[in-house]
Design an enzyme around this catalytic site. Structure first.
Site, short mmCIF file in Angstrom:
data_model
loop_
_atom_site.label_atom_id
_atom_site.label_comp_id
_atom_site.label_asym_id
_atom_site.label_seq_id
_atom_site.Cartn_x
_atom_site.Cartn_y
_atom_site.Cartn_z
N TYR A 24 0.95 -1.19 0.09
CA TYR A 24 0.02 -0.02 0.13
C TYR A 24 0.97 1.24 -0.08
O TYR A 24 1.99 1.28 0.38
CB TYR A 24 -1.02 0.05 1.23
CG TYR A 24 -0.54 0.07 2.53
CD1 TYR A 24 0.65 0.70 3.19
CD2 TYR A 24 -1.50 -0.51 3.68
CE1 TYR A 24 0.89 0.75 4.27
CE2 TYR A 24 -0.68 -0.52 4.79
CZ TYR A 24 0.07 0.00 5.32
OH TYR A 24 0.62 0.19 6.60
N THR A 25 0.34 2.26 -0.56
CA THR A 25 1.19 3.49 -0.62
C THR A 25 1.61 4.18 0.81
O THR A 25 2.56 4.95 0.84
CB THR A 25 0.43 4.38 -1.36
OG1 THR A 25 -0.90 5.05 -1.14
CG2 THR A 25 0.36 4.09 -3.11
N GLU A 88 1.63 -1.09 -6.32
CA GLU A 88 1.42 -0.25 -5.09
C GLU A 88 -0.11 0.00 -5.22
O GLU A 88 -0.78 0.25 -6.26
CB GLU A 88 2.03 1.02 -5.31
CG GLU A 88 3.35 1.12 -4.75
CD GLU A 88 3.98 1.28 -3.39
OE1 GLU A 88 2.80 1.35 -2.58
OE2 GLU A 88 5.03 1.05 -3.15
#
Length: 200
Positions: A24-25, A88
């Site tokens: 995840y970002t 991502e």
């Protein structure tokens, strides 16, 4: 949609692409994450970035080595970037308010993963969370990522049965099983940080 990042190099060595790593970002918006992953000063990137609405940006060509794994190891391989595709997922992460992922976003991620698996013949055991390859410093994509649903769709693995407490093997056997699977865990018999982070 092509949104090129300058942050990539040639893949090193002769090993084929055989890993898929999901992240995840950990940022407040997909656009902020895209700008960061395309900033040459940051020295980070991924092959793909999936927005909350399911739209996909390709940042790095698949034949190039994106910079997404960092200090990591899997099955004894320390250069994950040279052997993987990095995806991502736009998400605030644990810092900005961890929450479930959007269904339309997950549908795009699943389709993207299925395409990678078909193209590269990636084994289910090599569809990985960032937290699998760097458990002492990363926790993404986190506990709300639907691994069981992805595994049912052919992306990754998920255990099908629970373990009865009386059947739990000794810690050293669990550590050896983790190491055999790919985690960077030593079979010491001590419930150390690497073991704890790998089983969480």
């Amino acid at each position: 949609e092509w949104s090129p990042s300058p942050n990539h190099t040639e893949r090193r060595g002769m090993a084929p692409v055989d890993m898929l790593v999901l992240h995840y970002t950990n940022m407040t918006s997909a656009e902020a994450a895209r700008q960061r992953l395309c900033d040459p000063a940051v020295e980070a990137s991924a092959h793909y970035l999936v927005r909350e609405d399911g739209h996909v940006w390709q940042l790095v060509a698949e034949h190039r080595r994106a910079w997404h794994a960092g200090a990591a190891i899997w099955q004894g391989e320390p250069d994950i970037n040279s052997r993987s595709i990095g995806i991502e997922i736009a998400h605030p992460g644990h810092i900005w308010g961890y929450r479930p992922f959007w269904p339309v976003q997950l549908a795009s991620v699943l389709t993207l993963c299925q395409g990678m698996i078909a193209r590269y013949g990636i084994e289910p055991r090599n569809v990985l969370a960032h937290s699998d390859i760097a458990p002492n410093r990363k926790e993404d994509p986190g506990e709300l990522f639907p691994w069981a649903d992805f595994a049912a769709a052919g992306v990754g693995l998920w255990p099908s049965t629970g373990i009865v407490a009386a059947q739990v093997p000794p810690l050293i056997a669990i550590q050896q099983a983790l190491a055999d699977y790919g985690y960077a865990v030593a079979a010491t018999g001590s419930y150390d940080l690497a073991t704890r982070n790998s089983v969480l």
